[in-house]
Design a protein around this motif. Structure first.
Motif, mmCIF file in Angstrom:
data_model
loop_
_atom_site.group_PDB
_atom_site.id
_atom_site.type_symbol
_atom_site.label_atom_id
_atom_site.label_comp_id
_atom_site.label_asym_id
_atom_site.label_seq_id
_atom_site.Cartn_x
_atom_site.Cartn_y
_atom_site.Cartn_z
ATOM 1 N N ARG A 66 0.831 -1.205 0.000
ATOM 2 C CA ARG A 66 0.000 0.000 0.000
ATOM 3 C C ARG A 66 0.868 1.258 0.000
ATOM 4 O O ARG A 66 0.438 2.321 -0.385
ATOM 5 N N VAL A 67 2.116 1.104 0.482
ATOM 6 C CA VAL A 67 3.076 2.196 0.567
ATOM 7 C C VAL A 67 4.431 1.638 0.161
ATOM 8 O O VAL A 67 4.720 0.469 0.392
ATOM 9 N N ARG A 68 5.265 2.490 -0.444
ATOM 10 C CA ARG A 68 6.632 2.089 -0.750
ATOM 11 C C ARG A 68 7.536 3.282 -0.502
ATOM 12 O O ARG A 68 7.093 4.423 -0.511
ATOM 13 N N TYR A 69 8.810 2.981 -0.264
ATOM 14 C CA TYR A 69 9.774 4.055 -0.090
ATOM 15 C C TYR A 69 10.411 4.342 -1.433
ATOM 16 O O TYR A 69 10.852 3.436 -2.134
ATOM 17 N N SER A 70 10.455 5.614 -1.801
ATOM 18 C CA SER A 70 11.062 6.021 -3.060
ATOM 19 C C SER A 70 12.041 7.157 -2.797
ATOM 20 O O SER A 70 11.631 8.284 -2.500
ATOM 21 N N GLY A 71 13.339 6.840 -2.897
ATOM 22 C CA GLY A 71 14.353 7.882 -2.757
ATOM 23 C C GLY A 71 14.212 8.940 -3.834
ATOM 24 O O GLY A 71 14.406 10.127 -3.588
ATOM 25 N N ARG A 72 13.832 8.513 -5.013
ATOM 26 C CA ARG A 72 13.680 9.428 -6.142
ATOM 27 C C ARG A 72 12.574 10.450 -5.877
ATOM 28 O O ARG A 72 12.668 11.603 -6.265
ATOM 29 N N GLU A 73 11.518 9.998 -5.195
ATOM 30 C CA GLU A 73 10.392 10.902 -4.916
ATOM 31 C C GLU A 73 10.519 11.576 -3.548
ATOM 32 O O GLU A 73 9.648 12.325 -3.140
ATOM 33 N N GLY A 74 11.573 11.264 -2.835
ATOM 34 C CA GLY A 74 11.841 11.960 -1.587
ATOM 35 C C GLY A 74 11.229 11.359 -0.341
ATOM 36 O O GLY A 74 11.156 12.001 0.696
ATOM 37 N N GLY A 75 10.773 10.110 -0.396
ATOM 38 C CA GLY A 75 10.241 9.484 0.815
ATOM 39 C C GLY A 75 9.192 8.440 0.516
ATOM 40 O O GLY A 75 9.155 7.860 -0.569
ATOM 41 N N TYR A 76 8.351 8.215 1.496
ATOM 42 C CA TYR A 76 7.290 7.216 1.360
ATOM 43 C C TYR A 76 6.176 7.758 0.469
ATOM 44 O O TYR A 76 5.814 8.935 0.553
ATOM 45 N N VAL A 77 5.643 6.885 -0.376
ATOM 46 C CA VAL A 77 4.552 7.267 -1.274
ATOM 47 C C VAL A 77 3.505 6.150 -1.299
ATOM 48 O O VAL A 77 3.827 4.983 -1.045
#
Length: 126
Positions: free
Chosen positions: A111-122
């Motif tokens: 339901r949530v993932r961490y994305s360094g590219r997007e700057g955090g949890y999304v």
């Protein structure tokens, strides 16, 4: 709850178990007693009628979000006097632990993932 007892097993990361054990030690509780108490407290915050203790939960001052600030403060003070900063740390630490567990669960359910590219949890698209 009756006198009959059943065993329940769960698997958590070692770091999480260490945090729970330390907190249980601070409260002078066994790890089993700590987990049982925290599960019941969490259930009270989400669905008081399911715990069988809805009257007790209402009288203990649990807020609608399920975080029982009064209980956390009282637990922190059981070991003796604490400064304002120590109380803030104790209460915030509990919230941080809850946040970590919630994020872990949301990631396990995709339901949530961490994305360094997007700057955090999304949130995921699901």
């Amino acid at each position: 709850m009756g006198g009959d007892r059943q065993s329940v097993k769960t698997y958590v990361p070692t770091e999480q178990k260490d945090v729970w054990r330390d907190h249980a030690d601070e409260l002078d509780m066994s790890l089993s007693e700590f987990v049982r108490t925290m599960v019941q407290a969490g259930r009270r915050g989400f669905a008081p009628d399911d715990t069988g203790d809805s009257e007790e939960a209402a009288s203990e001052g649990a807020d609608p979000g399920g975080h029982d600030l009064e209980r956390g403060v009282r637990a922190a003070l059981e070991s003796g006097p604490r400064s304002w900063d120590e109380l803030v740390e104790a209460v915030v630490g509990d919230v941080e632990d809850e946040l970590e567990a919630t994020l872990d669960e949301l990631q396990e359910r995709n339901r949530v993932r961490y994305s360094g590219r997007e700057g955090g949890y999304v949130l995921t698209d699901e």
